[in-house]
Design a protein around this motif. Sequence first.
Motif, PDB file in Angstrom:
ATOM      1  N   PRO A 159       0.830  -1.215   0.000  1.00 46.52           N
ATOM      2  CA  PRO A 159       0.000   0.000   0.000  1.00 46.52           C
ATOM      3  C   PRO A 159       0.863   1.264   0.000  1.00 46.52           C
ATOM      4  O   PRO A 159       2.084   1.193  -0.004  1.00 46.52           O
ATOM      5  CB  PRO A 159      -0.755  -0.135   1.313  1.00 46.52           C
ATOM      6  N   ASN A 161       1.081   3.705   2.377  1.00 50.35           N
ATOM      7  CA  ASN A 161       1.382   4.471   3.595  1.00 50.35           C
ATOM      8  C   ASN A 161       2.775   4.242   4.175  1.00 50.35           C
ATOM      9  O   ASN A 161       3.347   5.144   4.774  1.00 50.35           O
ATOM     10  CB  ASN A 161       0.296   4.262   4.652  1.00 50.35           C
ATOM     11  N   LEU A 166       6.997  -1.618   4.095  1.00 47.92           N
ATOM     12  CA  LEU A 166       6.117  -2.741   3.746  1.00 47.92           C
ATOM     13  C   LEU A 166       6.615  -3.488   2.510  1.00 47.92           C
ATOM     14  O   LEU A 166       6.280  -4.664   2.330  1.00 47.92           O
ATOM     15  CB  LEU A 166       4.675  -2.253   3.580  1.00 47.92           C
ATOM     16  N   LYS A 184       4.593  -5.201  -6.596  1.00 49.46           N
ATOM     17  CA  LYS A 184       3.749  -4.130  -7.145  1.00 49.46           C
ATOM     18  C   LYS A 184       3.529  -3.097  -6.051  1.00 49.46           C
ATOM     19  O   LYS A 184       2.739  -3.307  -5.134  1.00 49.46           O
ATOM     20  CB  LYS A 184       2.389  -4.661  -7.612  1.00 49.46           C
ATOM     21  N   ALA A 186       2.240   0.588  -4.460  1.00 46.86           N
ATOM     22  CA  ALA A 186       1.015   1.372  -4.662  1.00 46.86           C
ATOM     23  C   ALA A 186       1.263   2.420  -5.747  1.00 46.86           C
ATOM     24  O   ALA A 186       2.368   2.954  -5.852  1.00 46.86           O
ATOM     25  CB  ALA A 186       0.606   2.042  -3.360  1.00 46.86           C
ATOM     26  N   GLY A 215       2.116   0.472 -10.989  1.00 45.86           N
ATOM     27  CA  GLY A 215       0.906   0.566 -11.811  1.00 45.86           C
ATOM     28  C   GLY A 215      -0.327   0.598 -10.942  1.00 45.86           C
ATOM     29  O   GLY A 215      -0.267   0.308  -9.741  1.00 45.86           O
ATOM     30  N   VAL A 225      -2.078 -11.801  -9.085  1.00 46.38           N
ATOM     31  CA  VAL A 225      -2.605 -12.792  -8.143  1.00 46.38           C
ATOM     32  C   VAL A 225      -3.008 -14.066  -8.890  1.00 46.38           C
ATOM     33  O   VAL A 225      -2.766 -15.182  -8.431  1.00 46.38           O
ATOM     34  CB  VAL A 225      -3.809 -12.206  -7.360  1.00 46.38           C
ATOM     35  N   SER A 238      -6.063  -2.390   1.952  1.00 49.91           N
ATOM     36  CA  SER A 238      -7.367  -2.207   2.586  1.00 49.91           C
ATOM     37  C   SER A 238      -8.113  -3.542   2.700  1.00 49.91           C
ATOM     38  O   SER A 238      -7.844  -4.492   1.945  1.00 49.91           O
ATOM     39  CB  SER A 238      -8.204  -1.234   1.750  1.00 49.91           C
ATOM     40  N   ILE A 241      -9.963  -4.458  -0.682  1.00 52.43           N
ATOM     41  CA  ILE A 241      -9.160  -5.096  -1.733  1.00 52.43           C
ATOM     42  C   ILE A 241      -8.625  -6.438  -1.233  1.00 52.43           C
ATOM     43  O   ILE A 241      -8.524  -7.403  -1.998  1.00 52.43           O
ATOM     44  CB  ILE A 241      -8.001  -4.168  -2.182  1.00 52.43           C
ATOM     45  N   GLY A 261      -6.842  -3.525   7.004  1.00 52.80           N
ATOM     46  CA  GLY A 261      -7.124  -2.304   7.756  1.00 52.80           C
ATOM     47  C   GLY A 261      -7.289  -2.542   9.250  1.00 52.80           C
ATOM     48  O   GLY A 261      -7.347  -3.673   9.734  1.00 52.80           O
ATOM     49  N   CYS A 293      -2.114   1.534   9.708  1.00 52.75           N
ATOM     50  CA  CYS A 293      -3.108   0.501   9.981  1.00 52.75           C
ATOM     51  C   CYS A 293      -3.289   0.272  11.475  1.00 52.75           C
ATOM     52  O   CYS A 293      -4.377  -0.046  11.929  1.00 52.75           O
ATOM     53  CB  CYS A 293      -2.694  -0.787   9.296  1.00 52.75           C
ATOM     54  N   GLU A 391     -12.475   2.227   9.634  1.00 50.85           N
ATOM     55  CA  GLU A 391     -11.125   2.798   9.589  1.00 50.85           C
ATOM     56  C   GLU A 391     -11.206   4.179   8.951  1.00 50.85           C
ATOM     57  O   GLU A 391     -11.782   4.333   7.867  1.00 50.85           O
ATOM     58  CB  GLU A 391     -10.236   1.882   8.749  1.00 50.85           C
ATOM     59  N   LEU A 419      -6.614  -5.472  14.469  1.00 46.16           N
ATOM     60  CA  LEU A 419      -5.161  -5.418  14.248  1.00 46.16           C
ATOM     61  C   LEU A 419      -4.433  -5.071  15.546  1.00 46.16           C
ATOM     62  O   LEU A 419      -3.675  -5.881  16.073  1.00 46.16           O
ATOM     63  CB  LEU A 419      -4.822  -4.410  13.139  1.00 46.16           C
TER      64      LEU A 419
HETATM   65  P1  NAD Z   1      -5.431  -0.482  -1.244  1.00 41.07           P
HETATM   66  O1  NAD Z   1      -6.103  -1.715  -0.787  1.00 41.07           O
HETATM   67  O2  NAD Z   1      -6.213   0.517  -1.983  1.00 41.07           O
HETATM   68  O3  NAD Z   1      -4.180  -0.863  -2.189  1.00 41.07           O
HETATM   69  C1  NAD Z   1      -3.157  -1.744  -1.754  1.00 41.07           C
HETATM   70  C2  NAD Z   1      -2.449  -2.308  -2.968  1.00 41.07           C
HETATM   71  O4  NAD Z   1      -3.352  -3.173  -3.673  1.00 41.07           O
HETATM   72  C3  NAD Z   1      -2.006  -1.250  -3.970  1.00 41.07           C
HETATM   73  O5  NAD Z   1      -0.746  -1.613  -4.494  1.00 41.07           O
HETATM   74  C4  NAD Z   1      -3.096  -1.334  -5.030  1.00 41.07           C
HETATM   75  O6  NAD Z   1      -2.688  -0.833  -6.286  1.00 41.07           O
HETATM   76  C5  NAD Z   1      -3.358  -2.820  -5.058  1.00 41.07           C
HETATM   77  N1  NAD Z   1      -4.641  -3.247  -5.622  1.00 41.07           N
HETATM   78  C6  NAD Z   1      -5.755  -2.528  -5.840  1.00 41.07           C
HETATM   79  N2  NAD Z   1      -6.723  -3.311  -6.370  1.00 41.07           N
HETATM   80  C7  NAD Z   1      -6.220  -4.549  -6.475  1.00 41.07           C
HETATM   81  C8  NAD Z   1      -6.739  -5.810  -6.925  1.00 41.07           C
HETATM   82  N3  NAD Z   1      -7.986  -5.934  -7.373  1.00 41.07           N
HETATM   83  N4  NAD Z   1      -5.935  -6.892  -6.868  1.00 41.07           N
HETATM   84  C9  NAD Z   1      -4.676  -6.804  -6.383  1.00 41.07           C
HETATM   85  N5  NAD Z   1      -4.127  -5.637  -5.954  1.00 41.07           N
HETATM   86  C10 NAD Z   1      -4.895  -4.522  -5.991  1.00 41.07           C
HETATM   87  O7  NAD Z   1      -4.740   0.166   0.063  1.00 41.07           O
HETATM   88  P2  NAD Z   1      -4.033   1.568   0.201  1.00 41.07           P
HETATM   89  O8  NAD Z   1      -5.065   2.637   0.132  1.00 41.07           O
HETATM   90  O9  NAD Z   1      -2.833   1.650  -0.662  1.00 41.07           O
HETATM   91  O10 NAD Z   1      -3.473   1.447   1.704  1.00 41.07           O
HETATM   92  C11 NAD Z   1      -4.234   1.748   2.824  1.00 41.07           C
HETATM   93  C12 NAD Z   1      -4.819   0.499   3.450  1.00 41.07           C
HETATM   94  O11 NAD Z   1      -3.793  -0.443   3.752  1.00 41.07           O
HETATM   95  C13 NAD Z   1      -5.484   0.792   4.777  1.00 41.07           C
HETATM   96  O12 NAD Z   1      -6.702   0.098   4.853  1.00 41.07           O
HETATM   97  C14 NAD Z   1      -4.493   0.268   5.799  1.00 41.07           C
HETATM   98  O13 NAD Z   1      -5.051  -0.076   7.034  1.00 41.07           O
HETATM   99  C15 NAD Z   1      -3.948  -0.911   5.096  1.00 41.07           C
HETATM  100  N6  NAD Z   1      -2.653  -1.275   5.671  1.00 41.07           N
HETATM  101  C16 NAD Z   1      -2.564  -2.426   6.422  1.00 41.07           C
HETATM  102  C17 NAD Z   1      -1.359  -2.773   7.029  1.00 41.07           C
HETATM  103  C18 NAD Z   1      -1.218  -4.038   7.844  1.00 41.07           C
HETATM  104  O14 NAD Z   1      -0.089  -4.473   8.037  1.00 41.07           O
HETATM  105  N7  NAD Z   1      -2.294  -4.627   8.342  1.00 41.07           N
HETATM  106  C19 NAD Z   1      -0.245  -1.952   6.853  1.00 41.07           C
HETATM  107  C20 NAD Z   1      -0.375  -0.800   6.087  1.00 41.07           C
HETATM  108  C21 NAD Z   1      -1.580  -0.463   5.491  1.00 41.07           C
END
Ligand code: NAD
Length: 493
Positions: A159, A161, A166, A184, A186, A215, A225, A238, A241, A261, A293, A391, A419
């Motif tokens: 992601p 953040n 990560l 991949k 973010a 991308g 995947v 998130s 996703i 999340g 998170c 969240e 979490l």
């Molecule tokens: P996101 O879910 O929007 O995106 C995460 C990644 O998934 C990105 O690289 C995105 O491009 C990719 N993605 C999007 N659609 C996809 C699909 N259909 N298939 C596969 N990959 C896809 O999350 P974000 O907005 O980048 O990050 C914020 C979220 O991440 C928050 O909910 C946060 O809590 C969570 N997070 C969790 C942890 C943890 O360790 N639990 C750590 C950091 C962030």
Amino acid sequence: MSSIVSAAPHTWPAELFIGGRWTAAADGGRMDVIDPATASVIASVASASVVDVDAAVAAAQDARRGPWGRMTGRERSRILLRAVELMRERTEQLAQAESLDGGKPISLARAIDVPGAIDQFEYYATLAPHIDGAVRETAGQTFAFTRREPRGVIAAISPFNFPLILAASKIAPALAAGNAVIHKPAPQTPLSALLLAEILAEAGLPAGVLNVLPGAGAELGDALVRHPGVDMVAFTGSTTIGRIVARTAGECLKPVMVELGGNGANIVFADADLAKVVDTVIGSFVYNTGQFCMAGTRLIVERPIYSTLVDLLAGAVGHVPVGRPSDAGTVVGPLVSAAQRDRVEAMVDGAVAAGGRVVAGGTRLDLDGGFYYPPTVVADLPNMAEAVQEEIFGPVLTVQPFDDESEAIALANSTAYGLAAGVQTADISRAHRVAAALDAGLIWVNTWSALDHAVPFGGVKSSGWGRESGPEALDSYLRVKSVTIAVDPGPAG
Ligand code: NAD
């Protein structure tokens, strides 16, 4: 077409990294990288498509069949330790990358993100030589042992953040275990991922062992995947996703880790050290501008100290330095995007409509056209309010009172997430009881966000499953094979 991103005196690669080479996307796709502090376009980076996924998977599989697949743990360890040295030398460049595209305060990038990522590579480099199996006693005329082998090709999806930490939390254990990786990052924050690939290549990682495909998510992530040449998926992002990724990986019957999340509950008992609690609580929700998170966004306070603590927080929050990420004194910078800022704003507006009382913040900040929202505290919300249950992912704290220990635990466990959670108390027995009763993967007592890469990290419920950090993460990137050999009993048998 620019092949580097530049913010003097630093430059960063801006193409895909496949098979050890910087390459344009097959369809020529590119995406803009935005500076969240000014909303301006600062770079153009290659944007991968599903065609590039095929190329990256082929490169990763070739690499697994090549020298990398035959290396010992000690040899892999040496490469990772060389990368650690290079990362240390290039700390400032990594920190600038991390701050530029994510809007992360530079002081945090220098103090937390870069050292944290380096620490993970060093930690897993030291574990790599110790990956071994076990000999098992058998009843028959056999000798049985286990081999712990790499899973193969890992799709690591991260992601926005904590881009570098990560990335490292997946790439370091995956490489230590002998896998090849396709990362991949973010779309908002590709810069440090590309720089990390450059550093690992310079450290001697063979071509194709790490491939990076920046991308947009849906199509590219889904292709990764699903790809039959990908053996395991490690996803952080998130919950929305994460569900999609877990469903697809399930259909393909491939192992998947989903780190998702959270909306951490922090319980404060009346016997806690209030001055210390104020600092802990502020850090727990403003850190990384609330975009983390394990943020402690739900404060649950024993009623006798509820008003006092709300007043103390309202006073202290105004002193948190909010400003440009490039200023060394900044603690809270911009949110990553206009969409994220608007979401946080809508959450606070919704909280007010649900009966919440804003005691600090609550109005967006106008600075350089960036995506700023100040630290905000909302008291007196009903437990079912969206700002409590969901969240927020911004610097917003909700505060609720409780009357006894069981009510505090019930409130803490009342959301879909699991979490992080915390308990602030001077009573050690109560700390043990409450820690055991909290439904979360990470519990902090008299602190918050105390992380170490030796300690497993991950959630329960809608916060996902799997554990990063610690030897547990290394195990995730290994599979166990049992080998049983017939032993001729010989003349005496
Ligand atoms: P996101 O879910 O929007 O995106 C995460 C990644 O998934 C990105 O690289 C995105 O491009 C990719 N993605 C999007 N659609 C996809 C699909 N259909 N298939 C596969 N990959 C896809 O999350 P974000 O907005 O980048 O990050 C914020 C979220 O991440 C928050 O909910 C946060 O809590 C969570 N997070 C969790 C942890 C943890 O360790 N639990 C750590 C950091 C962030």
